[in-house]
Design a protein around this motif. Sequence first.
Motif, PDB file in Angstrom:
ATOM      1  N   PRO A   1       0.802  -1.311   0.000  1.00 29.79           N
ATOM      2  CA  PRO A   1       0.191  -0.033   0.184  1.00 29.79           C
ATOM      3  C   PRO A   1       0.824   1.280   0.105  1.00 29.79           C
ATOM      4  CG  PRO A   1      -0.063  -0.919   2.270  1.00 29.79           C
ATOM      5  CD  PRO A   1       0.701  -2.061   1.249  1.00 29.79           C
ATOM      6  N   LEU A   2       0.391   2.221  -0.505  1.00 28.48           N
ATOM      7  CA  LEU A   2       0.725   3.593  -0.738  1.00 28.48           C
ATOM      8  C   LEU A   2       0.580   4.309   0.705  1.00 28.48           C
ATOM      9  CD1 LEU A   2       0.393   4.732  -4.372  1.00 28.48           C
ATOM     10  CD2 LEU A   2       2.743   4.269  -3.232  1.00 28.48           C
ATOM     11  N   GLN A   3       1.192   4.812   1.503  1.00 31.52           N
ATOM     12  CA  GLN A   3       1.005   5.501   2.792  1.00 31.52           C
ATOM     13  C   GLN A   3       0.427   6.757   2.499  1.00 31.52           C
ATOM     14  OE1 GLN A   3       4.345   5.219   5.338  1.00 31.52           O
ATOM     15  NE2 GLN A   3       4.074   3.243   5.836  1.00 31.52           N
ATOM     16  N   THR A   4      -0.716   6.983   3.503  1.00 27.60           N
ATOM     17  CA  THR A   4      -1.247   8.290   3.183  1.00 27.60           C
ATOM     18  C   THR A   4      -1.275   9.065   4.600  1.00 27.60           C
ATOM     19  OG1 THR A   4      -3.784   7.319   3.447  1.00 27.60           O
ATOM     20  CG2 THR A   4      -2.820   7.758   1.346  1.00 27.60           C
ATOM     21  N   ASP A   5      -1.637  10.358   4.596  1.00 32.31           N
ATOM     22  CA  ASP A   5      -1.647  11.145   5.868  1.00 32.31           C
ATOM     23  C   ASP A   5      -2.697  10.483   6.742  1.00 32.31           C
ATOM     24  OD1 ASP A   5       0.456  12.750   5.037  1.00 32.31           O
ATOM     25  OD2 ASP A   5      -0.988  14.352   4.552  1.00 32.31           O
ATOM     26  N   LYS A   6      -2.666  10.503   8.175  1.00 32.19           N
ATOM     27  CA  LYS A   6      -3.662   9.750   8.882  1.00 32.19           C
ATOM     28  C   LYS A   6      -5.010  10.628   8.722  1.00 32.19           C
ATOM     29  CE  LYS A   6      -4.488   9.177  13.737  1.00 32.19           C
ATOM     30  NZ  LYS A   6      -4.102   9.184  15.133  1.00 32.19           N
ATOM     31  N   ASP A   7      -5.863   9.314   8.665  1.00 33.33           N
ATOM     32  CA  ASP A   7      -7.524   9.851   8.519  1.00 33.33           C
ATOM     33  C   ASP A   7      -7.883  10.292   7.197  1.00 33.33           C
ATOM     34  OD1 ASP A   7      -7.753   8.992  11.402  1.00 33.33           O
ATOM     35  OD2 ASP A   7      -7.473  11.045  11.826  1.00 33.33           O
ATOM     36  N   LYS A   8      -7.017   9.954   6.109  1.00 31.47           N
ATOM     37  CA  LYS A   8      -7.215  10.335   4.823  1.00 31.47           C
ATOM     38  C   LYS A   8      -7.634   9.132   4.207  1.00 31.47           C
ATOM     39  CE  LYS A   8      -6.320  14.665   5.711  1.00 31.47           C
ATOM     40  NZ  LYS A   8      -7.467  15.390   5.533  1.00 31.47           N
ATOM     41  N   GLY A   9      -8.222   9.201   2.887  1.00 31.88           N
ATOM     42  CA  GLY A   9      -8.797   8.119   1.978  1.00 31.88           C
ATOM     43  C   GLY A   9      -7.714   7.506   1.627  1.00 31.88           C
ATOM     44  N   ALA A  10      -7.773   6.166   1.151  1.00 32.74           N
ATOM     45  CA  ALA A  10      -6.899   5.332   0.825  1.00 32.74           C
ATOM     46  C   ALA A  10      -6.409   5.704  -0.688  1.00 32.74           C
ATOM     47  CB  ALA A  10      -7.199   3.906   0.703  1.00 32.74           C
ATOM     48  N   ILE A  11      -7.389   6.254  -1.520  1.00 31.71           N
ATOM     49  CA  ILE A  11      -6.933   6.649  -2.934  1.00 31.71           C
ATOM     50  C   ILE A  11      -6.979   8.107  -2.907  1.00 31.71           C
ATOM     51  CG2 ILE A  11      -7.692   4.304  -4.004  1.00 31.71           C
ATOM     52  CD1 ILE A  11     -10.185   5.598  -4.613  1.00 31.71           C
TER      53      ILE A  11
ATOM     54  N   ASN B   1      -3.693  13.191  -2.990  1.00 30.52           N
ATOM     55  CA  ASN B   1      -3.497  14.527  -2.581  1.00 30.52           C
ATOM     56  C   ASN B   1      -2.723  14.604  -1.105  1.00 30.52           C
ATOM     57  OD1 ASN B   1      -4.307  16.182  -4.811  1.00 30.52           O
ATOM     58  ND2 ASN B   1      -6.350  16.020  -3.649  1.00 30.52           N
ATOM     59  N   PHE B   2      -2.997  13.263  -0.706  1.00 32.01           N
ATOM     60  CA  PHE B   2      -2.554  13.058   0.790  1.00 32.01           C
ATOM     61  C   PHE B   2      -1.282  11.907   0.961  1.00 32.01           C
ATOM     62  CE2 PHE B   2      -6.661  15.411   1.227  1.00 32.01           C
ATOM     63  CZ  PHE B   2      -5.808  16.611   1.907  1.00 32.01           C
ATOM     64  N   ILE B   3      -0.906  11.508  -0.157  1.00 32.35           N
ATOM     65  CA  ILE B   3       0.179  10.302  -0.089  1.00 32.35           C
ATOM     66  C   ILE B   3       1.494  10.992   0.452  1.00 32.35           C
ATOM     67  CG2 ILE B   3       1.681   9.111  -1.644  1.00 32.35           C
ATOM     68  CD1 ILE B   3      -0.671   8.750  -3.465  1.00 32.35           C
ATOM     69  N   LYS B   4       2.051  10.113   1.377  1.00 28.61           N
ATOM     70  CA  LYS B   4       3.160  10.678   1.935  1.00 28.61           C
ATOM     71  C   LYS B   4       4.395  10.836   0.773  1.00 28.61           C
ATOM     72  CE  LYS B   4       2.425   9.641   6.400  1.00 28.61           C
ATOM     73  NZ  LYS B   4       2.269  10.650   7.520  1.00 28.61           N
ATOM     74  N   ASN B   5       5.160  11.401   1.261  1.00 29.93           N
ATOM     75  CA  ASN B   5       6.463  11.921   0.323  1.00 29.93           C
ATOM     76  C   ASN B   5       7.333  10.710  -0.348  1.00 29.93           C
ATOM     77  OD1 ASN B   5       5.975  14.721   0.354  1.00 29.93           O
ATOM     78  ND2 ASN B   5       7.460  15.044   1.981  1.00 29.93           N
ATOM     79  N   ALA B   6       7.804   9.635   0.553  1.00 27.17           N
ATOM     80  CA  ALA B   6       8.366   8.603   0.225  1.00 27.17           C
ATOM     81  C   ALA B   6       7.540   7.433   0.042  1.00 27.17           C
ATOM     82  CB  ALA B   6       9.380   8.409   1.350  1.00 27.17           C
ATOM     83  N   ALA B   7       6.218   7.582  -0.078  1.00 29.21           N
ATOM     84  CA  ALA B   7       5.367   6.407  -0.403  1.00 29.21           C
ATOM     85  C   ALA B   7       5.699   5.419  -1.211  1.00 29.21           C
ATOM     86  CB  ALA B   7       3.957   6.724  -0.242  1.00 29.21           C
ATOM     87  N   VAL B   8       5.833   5.818  -2.387  1.00 25.89           N
ATOM     88  CA  VAL B   8       6.471   4.943  -3.622  1.00 25.89           C
ATOM     89  C   VAL B   8       7.541   4.455  -3.337  1.00 25.89           C
ATOM     90  CG1 VAL B   8       6.881   4.842  -6.051  1.00 25.89           C
ATOM     91  CG2 VAL B   8       5.047   6.125  -5.343  1.00 25.89           C
ATOM     92  N   GLN B   9       8.547   5.296  -2.889  1.00 20.08           N
ATOM     93  CA  GLN B   9       9.922   4.775  -2.499  1.00 20.08           C
ATOM     94  C   GLN B   9      10.102   3.612  -1.491  1.00 20.08           C
ATOM     95  OE1 GLN B   9      12.205   7.899  -1.059  1.00 20.08           O
ATOM     96  NE2 GLN B   9      14.269   6.629  -0.844  1.00 20.08           N
ATOM     97  N   MET B  10       9.003   3.559  -0.493  1.00 23.04           N
ATOM     98  CA  MET B  10       8.828   2.375   0.372  1.00 23.04           C
ATOM     99  C   MET B  10       7.937   1.479  -0.224  1.00 23.04           C
ATOM    100  SD  MET B  10       8.402   4.367   4.053  1.00 23.04           S
ATOM    101  CE  MET B  10       6.977   5.271   3.447  1.00 23.04           C
ATOM    102  N   ALA B  11       7.056   1.659  -0.700  1.00 25.43           N
ATOM    103  CA  ALA B  11       6.057   0.385  -1.231  1.00 25.43           C
ATOM    104  C   ALA B  11       6.607  -0.384  -2.657  1.00 25.43           C
ATOM    105  CB  ALA B  11       4.691   1.180  -1.742  1.00 25.43           C
TER     106      ALA B  11
END
Length: 186
Positions: free
Chosen positions: A108-118, A121-131
């Motif tokens: 999963p791509l990490q998003t900010d807390k309490d934000k929708g999974a898709i 606009n709220f995907i963490k900066n390194a989300a793809v780098q980690m996922a």
Amino acid sequence: MTKELAKLPTYDELVNMEIINSKENDFQVLLNQNPPEKWIKVNAIANNSSYLPIDKVEYMLTRLFVKWYVEVLDFKIIANSVSVHIRLFYTSPITGELLHQDGLGAAPLQTDKDKGAIDFNFIKNAAVQMALPSAESYAIKDAAEKIGRIFGKDLNRKDLMNYESLNNRFESKLSDIELEPIVESL
């Protein structure tokens, strides 16, 4: 020069587990030994399912096949996850043939807390780098599991076939490949 073809087993030989002479079958017995209990981890987030960590899978790939490599065939974003399709290549120590298994993995791509999974606009900066590397690791493990139980196949299955019935049935043994000395060192 004509290559001699192996004799195919009959249906009765397969179902009744009659003797079939083959070093490849001996190797299948080895590949279908359960992994050491101490290697198995539990994923509490995934209904307490069992799994083998990637370091153990890669160790066994190296120990059993020596030569192996991964080709990434595809990666993409699906919903809120990164998915990866790989092909795991390995060389049979019995025939020298280059074999392969495909594997799929997603993370999963990490998003900010309490934000929708898709909500992109709220995907963490390194989300793809980690996922993406995580998804690749899951894909490698998925491909390796198809090779045999030593790689984690059947860890979460209730009904299993007994590969042990193949033991001690063949004229030639793989005496130089023993499972216990391999797994005790880790």
